[in-house]
Design a protein around this motif. Structure first.
Motif, short mmCIF file in Angstrom:
data_model
loop_
_atom_site.label_atom_id
_atom_site.label_comp_id
_atom_site.label_asym_id
_atom_site.label_seq_id
_atom_site.Cartn_x
_atom_site.Cartn_y
_atom_site.Cartn_z
N CYS A 160 0.96 -1.31 -0.18
CA CYS A 160 0.01 0.00 0.08
C CYS A 160 1.27 0.87 0.19
O CYS A 160 0.49 2.68 -0.21
N GLY A 161 2.19 1.37 0.49
CA GLY A 161 3.12 2.71 0.84
C GLY A 161 3.70 2.54 -0.99
O GLY A 161 3.80 3.81 -0.67
N GLU A 166 3.85 5.61 -6.86
CA GLU A 166 3.89 5.43 -8.00
C GLU A 166 3.17 6.08 -9.23
O GLU A 166 3.07 6.76 -9.95
N VAL A 167 1.52 6.93 -7.92
CA VAL A 167 0.63 7.72 -8.85
C VAL A 167 1.41 8.94 -9.22
O VAL A 167 1.56 9.36 -9.99
N ALA A 168 2.59 8.95 -7.15
CA ALA A 168 3.05 10.77 -8.17
C ALA A 168 4.20 11.03 -9.12
O ALA A 168 4.62 11.63 -9.79
N GLY A 174 3.18 12.95 -16.97
CA GLY A 174 2.36 12.95 -17.06
C GLY A 174 2.12 14.37 -17.88
O GLY A 174 2.34 14.96 -18.60
N MET A 175 2.60 15.31 -16.98
CA MET A 175 2.93 17.07 -16.70
C MET A 175 4.25 17.22 -18.06
O MET A 175 4.08 18.35 -18.85
#
Length: 191
Positions: A160-161, A166-168, A174-175
């Motif tokens: 979970c950590g 990974e999302v960040a 993407g940016m």
């Protein structure tokens, strides 16, 4: 998660006080989950025996409760909760009621332990929704020393950590990609 016991039980509803047949699953972490049928699609409720249950009685210990029509009083199972409420169940036979009682008491009382070979100690694992528990039987002749022939418990933690990292990283990539493509769109106008 490891399923300790499952099967059909009669449950006395809390509102209308009628008997209803439900499919029950008792998991090693002490969760008693019941469904409308054995497909486990229609979840009805869950009782956390490790945290909410104070006692379980079965058979002749159950007084003041009438079983469903055609079933003996010795088939009753009553779960007493910390808040004073009760969950009244009824099995199809006396043996089944006793088996449910003993399995519930075992799931309520026994913590899960795992062996860490690096410090040569057993550790208690808080079994919850974030840990997956696998129990493999020990076989005589396999393993080392005292561990030969003993069931082994493997706890695999859900990462979970790592999910936030990974999302960040995905958002950052993407940016950066968006910024690079935006500058490439203006190049034809500058030439």
């Amino acid at each position: 998660m490891v399923l300790m016991k499952c099967g059909w039980l009669w449950r006395k509803s809390s509102v209308l006080r009628r008997w209803k047949r439900s499919w029950f699953d008792l998991w090693v972490d002490g969760n008693l989950v019941f469904y409308q049928d054995e497909t486990r699609r229609d979840y009805e409720d869950r009782v956390r025996l490790k945290y909410k249950c104070t006692n379980v009685k079965a058979g002749s210990e159950c007084t003041g409760v009438e079983p469903p029509d055609g079933i003996s009083r010795h088939c009753l199972v009553i779960i007493y909760m910390k808040n004073g409420s009760t969950l009244i169940l009824c099995a199809d036979s006396e043996d089944e009621a006793l088996a449910w009682k003993l399995t519930m008491l075992e799931a309520k009382a026994n913590p899960v332990h795992f062996y860490n070979p690096y410090d040569e100690n057993y550790h208690t694992v808080p079994v919850d929704g974030h840990n997956a528990v696998y129990i493999s039987p020990g076989y005589p002749g396999y393993g080392y020393g005292a561990a030969a022939g003993v069931p082994h418990v493997v706890v695999q933690q859900q990462p979970c950590g790592m999910l936030g990292e990974e999302v960040a990283l995905g958002m950052l990539a993407g940016m950066a990609t968006g910024a690079a493509l935006r500058t490439l769109m203006w190049i034809p106008f500058w030439c």
